[in-house]
Structures are given as C-alpha cells and as structure tokens.
Design an enzyme around this catalytic site. Sequence first.
Site, short mmCIF file in Angstrom:
data_model
loop_
_atom_site.label_atom_id
_atom_site.label_comp_id
_atom_site.label_asym_id
_atom_site.label_seq_id
_atom_site.Cartn_x
_atom_site.Cartn_y
_atom_site.Cartn_z
N ARG A 190 0.81 -1.23 0.00
CA ARG A 190 0.00 0.00 0.00
C ARG A 190 0.84 1.27 0.00
O ARG A 190 0.34 2.36 -0.25
CB ARG A 190 -0.95 0.01 1.18
CG ARG A 190 -0.27 0.13 2.52
CD ARG A 190 -1.25 0.13 3.66
NE ARG A 190 -0.56 0.16 4.94
CZ ARG A 190 -1.15 -0.05 6.10
NH1 ARG A 190 -2.44 -0.31 6.14
NH2 ARG A 190 -0.46 0.00 7.22
N LYS A 220 20.69 3.63 9.37
CA LYS A 220 22.13 3.34 9.24
C LYS A 220 22.83 4.40 8.40
O LYS A 220 24.00 4.72 8.62
CB LYS A 220 22.35 1.94 8.65
CG LYS A 220 22.49 0.88 9.70
CD LYS A 220 21.19 0.44 10.33
CE LYS A 220 20.81 0.89 11.67
NZ LYS A 220 19.52 0.39 12.13
N GLY A 238 12.52 5.72 25.86
CA GLY A 238 12.72 4.32 25.48
C GLY A 238 14.14 4.09 25.00
O GLY A 238 14.63 4.84 24.16
N GLY A 266 8.21 1.21 21.55
CA GLY A 266 7.79 -0.09 21.02
C GLY A 266 6.93 0.05 19.78
O GLY A 266 6.70 1.16 19.28
N HIS A 293 44.77 -12.56 11.56
CA HIS A 293 45.39 -11.49 12.35
C HIS A 293 45.87 -10.39 11.42
O HIS A 293 46.42 -10.70 10.37
CB HIS A 293 46.58 -12.05 13.14
CG HIS A 293 47.33 -10.99 13.88
ND1 HIS A 293 46.88 -10.44 15.06
CD2 HIS A 293 48.50 -10.34 13.57
CE1 HIS A 293 47.75 -9.52 15.47
NE2 HIS A 293 48.73 -9.44 14.59
#
Length: 463
Positions: free
Chosen positions: A35, A51, A179, A269, A442
Amino acid sequence: MAQNFDMVVIGAGPGGYVAAIRGAQLGLKVACIEREHLGGICLNWGCIPTKALLRSAEVFHLMERAKDFGLSAEKIGYDIDKVVERSRGVAKQLSNGVGHLLKKNKVTTIMGEATVTGKGKVSVKTAKGTEEVSAGSIIIATGARARELPGLEPDGKLVWNYKHALNPPHMPKKLLVIGSGAIGIEFASFFNTLGADTTVVEVMDRVLPVEDAEISAFAKKQFVKQGMKIMEKAAVKKLDRAGNKVTAHIETGGKVETVEFDTVISAVGIVGNVEGLGLEKLGVKVDRTHVVTDEYCRTGVDGVYAIGDVAGAPWLAHKASHEGVMVAELIAGQKPHPIKPNSIAGCTYCHPQVASVGLTEARAKELGHDIKVGKFPFVGNGKAIALGEPEGMVKTVFDAKTGELLGAHMVGAEVTELIQGYVVGRTLETTEAELMETVFPHPTLSEMMHESVLDAYGRAIHF
Ligand SMILES: Cc1cc2nc3c(=O)[nH]c(=O)nc-3n(C[C@H](O)[C@H](O)[C@H](O)COP(=O)(O)OP(=O)(O)OC[C@H]3O[C@@H](n4cnc5c(N)ncnc54)[C@H](O)[C@@H]3O)c2cc1C
C-alpha cells in the site's frame, strides 16, 4: 474476474518481498501487494535510512577525532538537511531495487491496500479502483508501526516518532528520547553525536534492557562519557507542549521532576498492523496486536500464514525475511526447518555498537544451565588499538557440561558485523572445541571472538 495466483503476499517489507521472490523462484505464480513503499519499514523508514544517518554521525565523530590519527580537519560541521537527504536517497535507491527484483522474478506487484475477503480471496483498493485476486495461500506480512502511549502521542513538530526523526523538521538542541531499545538508542546516539543535549529515559532498570546486563552497563558508561544523560527506572508521565517547548514530567524514585526540551522522540515499542485485513472474519487469532502463529508461521486457518513483525518478536528484518523464505518453501511443498529464535542475532548501531545472539548470562542461569563465561576487552586486541577503538568487550556463555555456545554478547566497533561468526557457530551447533580449533586471521577484531572463547576455558592469551 479475479486474477488467480498460487500465493498472494500482503506487504512488501523484508518479510513479504523476500517470500514473494522465493515463491516465484520455486515456480509459484505470486502476487505481492503493497500500500505504500516497496521494501516496507526496513528499507524506507527503519534499518536502512537509520544506518545512513548513523554513518554520517560516525564520519563526523571521526573528523572531530582527526588529531588522534595525526590528521587535521578544520571548521568541521554538518548540514542536517544534506545528512537527511543522503539517508532518504539511500532508502529510495533500495526501494527501487526491490521493484526491479520483484519484476525480474516475475512477481506481479500490485500497489494498493489489501483486505482478505474470504478463503483465498483478497480485495485490493488501488489508485484506479478495486482489484480482486485469489490464491491457494495468503501470507500476511503487513509489519508494524510505532506504539503511541496516551499523552505522549507524536505531533511531528515537538514530539516525534521514528518517521519524523528520520525526516526531522529541525535539528534538536535539547532532546528527550523515551525508550532505550534499539530504535531509541540509535536516534539518541545519532543526535547526541551531532551535538544535541540528549537525555534518554528508560522505564526498566537499564538501557538496552534486552541485552546482557554487563553489556548494557558497558554501553551506558560510553553513552554517559559522550555526554548523554541516562535516566533508568524512570517513566515519562506527561508532556506539556507550549510554543516551541515541551515540558516532560518524569517520574523517578517516587518523585516527579519536570524538564524542558525542544524535541521529544517517542520510541516505546511497536504494534502490529492487524487492522482492516479481515482477519477476525477469517478466524485468524490476534494477541496484543500480533497474529498468533506456530513455528511454521501457520495461523491455524488453512492457507493463511503470517510472517515478520505482524507475527511478533523479535521485530527484526532478518527474522521477517527468513520466515518469508521458510513459508514460501512450505507452500511450494518443500520441508524447511522452523527458525530457532535463539539463533537470531540482534544488532544496535549506536556508538559503540551492540550485538548479541542467544542467552544472556542471567537467562542461562535462570534456565538452570551450569555455565562457563569468557570475556575479552577491545583494549587487548591489536586491530582495535590500530583502529583507535579500544572501548568494547566480547562475552561468551557456554554450557559447562556440553560445551554448547549458549550466547554471545558484544559491545564496541563493528560488532554488528562480527556477531554473524557466532550465529554460524550456533547454527552448526558448534561447541567450544571447534571454536578454539578455528584459526582467526590477524590482525582482526574477530580475534577477540576467539580470545573470549579461550577465556571461558582459562586459556586466553592476550589478557
Ligand atoms: C527506526 C527503525 C530502525 C530499525 N532498524 C532495524 C535494524 O537495524 N535491523 C533490523 O533487523 N530491524 C530493524 N528495524 C525493524 C525492521 O524494520 C522490521 O523488523 C522489518 O521491517 C519487518 O519487516 P516486515 O516485512 O515484517 O514488515 P514491514 O517492513 O513493516 O513491511 C510491511 C509492509 O506491509 C505494508 N502493508 C501493511 N498493511 C497492508 C495492507 N493492508 N495492504 C497492503 N500493504 C500493507 C506496509 O505498507 C509495509 O510496507 C527497525 C525499525 C525501525 C522503525
């Protein structure tokens, strides 16, 4: 006449569009109905644009630290509109990409609002009118939206939900984030890094409350060092909005204090998008805004499945996608494995990053496991020091009897990329023996994953 399909997917988020593509790959005739935006919340208003914002904040932070690396950068600054423009551009690029993928896989995409009108029947309100489609199987992948608490409702000006925060009308000067789950902390981290005076209020006894207590405590220390104010065991009771100020009534320790902010982000939430779908008529059970499903995402009503956020926790894009693949395979007659919730990693892209999979130390004890715990600090790792990222830790929890890796918990640079190593380990049902046998390259941050395992068995080398 209704167009007939083998499988109709309602919602084109990471659950829905992935299910549609997998179904088509397996030879099913598939329609995917959306939609709003292809790619759902994740690509348009969630994972990806956040991000992109956080990357801008990370680069800004590194520029501020230029001297640490022997570099100079003068007059460092940012233009919030350009930062947001980049984020929106990234979201758009990926949403367009989903359109191409659906087309390439010959999925019929229908843009409109879907309602299930009967067994195998879906009605879609499109811009041009109503289209009817029918299918043997229907997948509900309608996702979720921000939860609104009475008195804390967003208005888009002073009080924001995640959508407003991703496209902010202004750069906050004094910000309250309500939150401290992944969404709240990521926005707090972004705006705090760009200079907003940021307060985070968390009703539970610690920030990032689903994480291992030691990781939460470590992350909190870093946030406070960066200037954030953290209020735990605190609840915002009321917001008084006047002019361009919000007065928050914050209850903590039995007392209510009032603090003024210019911006509030409510991140308390999410609730599932279960309304208007015709679920009640079909007999699909809904519990606290989420469709009730079994481990194969079946709703108990023949031919109706629910995946992703609308089917409940964990509310993560990769969980939604994996469920999508599983259900498409089930519909195509294959025998997929159900998802193991304890092998789904959770990642939070704040600074420092947090990532985890499996049981926390406390939960493992609660479940009666006799455990061995290993820990390794970033400061003991050569690559972390070379990167200038000495703050962090890797913690592993093993079952002492069987050697099973019960959980792994990390805080620090790039841990959201590292955690997958442990996820693969858990999927392979690996024990400490294979992990110790594994040769880690490493210098890498991943060596800390090895050292943490070694530490659980008293064998750490570099600490
Ligand atoms: C700010 C933010 C950051 C996040 N960051 C991360 C992260 O870093 N990593 C992570 O894993 N998760 C993250 N999430 C969570 C992630 O976005 C969700 O878990 C994921 O999008 C769920 O996918 P889904 O397919 O179930 O639903 P959604 O992505 O919500 O997609 C559902 C789609 O269904 C459509 N739809 C709903 N009803 C109908 C209808 N009746 N007819 C037609 N279409 C309909 C909606 O328009 C929507 O496009 C984040 C969420 C937010 C809000």
